[in-house]
Scaffold this active site. Structure first.
Site, PDB file in Angstrom:
ATOM      1  N   LYS A  54       0.841  -1.206   0.000  1.00 45.57           N
ATOM      2  CA  LYS A  54       0.000   0.000   0.000  1.00 45.57           C
ATOM      3  C   LYS A  54       0.877   1.257   0.000  1.00 45.57           C
ATOM      4  CE  LYS A  54      -3.843  -2.466   2.139  1.00 45.57           C
ATOM      5  NZ  LYS A  54      -4.656  -2.773   3.334  1.00 45.57           N
ATOM      6  N   GLN A  98      -4.832  -1.731   9.513  1.00 44.93           N
ATOM      7  CA  GLN A  98      -4.710  -3.058   8.894  1.00 44.93           C
ATOM      8  C   GLN A  98      -5.267  -4.137   9.828  1.00 44.93           C
ATOM      9  OE1 GLN A  98      -3.712  -3.479   5.739  1.00 44.93           O
ATOM     10  NE2 GLN A  98      -4.002  -5.676   5.811  1.00 44.93           N
ATOM     11  N   ASP A 121     -11.093   2.434   3.641  1.00 45.37           N
ATOM     12  CA  ASP A 121     -11.328   0.982   3.550  1.00 45.37           C
ATOM     13  C   ASP A 121     -12.811   0.668   3.319  1.00 45.37           C
ATOM     14  OD1 ASP A 121      -9.218  -0.821   3.620  1.00 45.37           O
ATOM     15  OD2 ASP A 121      -8.916  -0.600   5.780  1.00 45.37           O
TER      16      ASP A 121
HETATM   17  N1  GUN Z   1      -6.964  -7.158   6.019  1.00 47.49           N
HETATM   18  C1  GUN Z   1      -7.281  -7.894   4.920  1.00 47.49           C
HETATM   19  N2  GUN Z   1      -7.788  -7.099   3.967  1.00 47.49           N
HETATM   20  C2  GUN Z   1      -7.801  -5.850   4.468  1.00 47.49           C
HETATM   21  C3  GUN Z   1      -8.204  -4.584   3.938  1.00 47.49           C
HETATM   22  O1  GUN Z   1      -8.693  -4.447   2.816  1.00 47.49           O
HETATM   23  N3  GUN Z   1      -8.038  -3.521   4.771  1.00 47.49           N
HETATM   24  C4  GUN Z   1      -7.539  -3.637   6.017  1.00 47.49           C
HETATM   25  N4  GUN Z   1      -7.447  -2.537   6.759  1.00 47.49           N
HETATM   26  N5  GUN Z   1      -7.156  -4.795   6.539  1.00 47.49           N
HETATM   27  C5  GUN Z   1      -7.286  -5.884   5.756  1.00 47.49           C
END
Ligand code: GUN
Length: 295
Positions: A54, A98, A121
């Protein structure tokens, strides 16, 4: 039958280039660069990799990024205070925490503490609710990425029979909602299958589009796929592979080698839905910086 690979890697690179161009136009017009912050708790291998990807994607898009790291003994209170700080930091357009989080921290509390206007998100109930009634909002990244692939590859969805395997809050439920939404892509007749579904195989055989998001490697086999169907594989399970430097490889929910020859279109793993997830987060961050959904 000749099948076409849906190339998420290329599509995501194209979109990142489009975003980067737009950001340079914004900066030239005197606006600030979009700024994404990511909160990472602990040292889960998958989470470390995702967050690193990211941050790299932010660079490729010309965004500013900030990574906040905490050990897994951070208290829920401390994490909630960090979220408050990010909520009120005017330079930060959007941020993510996350997941998964350590067991002593309530993920739901954390998600609901995020200002929905910065929830790139799309996990906050305000965004989930707005998506489900078709209002502008941050749509979570994986479902949004799947819809973008269907759109860019001109897969017909109107009136199509779509079977979603899996009912998670992050993928199954939202992608089923988007596929039935009254617009294109969408307008499909959607069936959601899950662990209590009877006779999944015969339900899948009716599908023009299968979206597999159950986290069970190789679950979708050739006897479940109608010739000419489109198959979207969301699975990314790590399986041991001593020939790889990392010691593992990613395996999808679809048994690609036997299923692909039946398909009109299919996503590979890796290189299908995965890269689209990150680019969707970048799109949401750009929308946040432009205050597209909320002022
Ligand atoms: N863990 C697995 N997929 C995601 C996501 O799209 N965003 C976040 N914040 N955590 C995750």
């Amino acid at each position: 039958m000749e099948y076409q690979i849906i190339d998420g890697k290329k599509t995501s690179a194209d979109i990142k280039a489009e975003i980067a161009q737009e950001v340079e136009r914004m900066v030239a017009a005197g606006k600030k660069r979009p700024h994404l912050a990511a909160v990472l708790v602990g040292h889960d291998g998958g989470s470390e990799t995702y967050v690193a990807h990211k941050v790299k994607a932010c660079e490729e898009c010309g965004f500013k990024s900030t990574l906040l790291r905490f050990e897994d003994d951070i208290t829920e209170d401390e994490l909630l205070k960090t979220i408050d700080t990010l909520n009120s930091d005017e330079d930060i357009d959007g941020f993510i925490v996350q997941l998964p989080l350590p067991r002593h921290i309530s993920e739901q509390k954390v998600i609901e503490a995020i200002d929905y206007r910065k929830d790139v998100d799309g996990f906050h109930p305000v965004n989930v609710g707005r998506m489900s009634i078709g209002l502008p909002c941050f749509v979570s990244a994986t479902p949004a990425g799947i819809m973008t692939l269907l759109e860019r590859y001109a897969i017909p969805t109107t009136g199509a029979r779509c079977v979603v395997l899996g009912r998670s809050n992050i993928v199954g439920k939202p992608v089923a909602t988007l596929m039935m939404q009254k617009h294109n892509p969408g307008d499909a007749t959607v069936t959601v299958c899950h662990s209590a579904t009877k006779d999944i195989k015969s339900i899948c055989r009716e599908a023009d589009i299968i979206i597999a998001a159950l986290g069970s490697p190789g679950f979708v086999t050739a006897d479940m796929v109608k010739p000419g169907a489109t198959v979207i594989d969301v699975g990314t399970t790590r399986v041991a592979d001593p020939t790889k430097k990392s010691g593992f490889r990613l395996r999808g929910d679809v048994d690609f080698d036997t299923v692909a020859p039946l398909c009109s279109h299919i996503t590979p793993v890796p290189g299908g839905v995965g890269p689209m997830t990150i680019v969707s987060l970048m799109k949401n961050t750009l929308s946040a910086a432009k205050k597209e959904f909320y002022s």
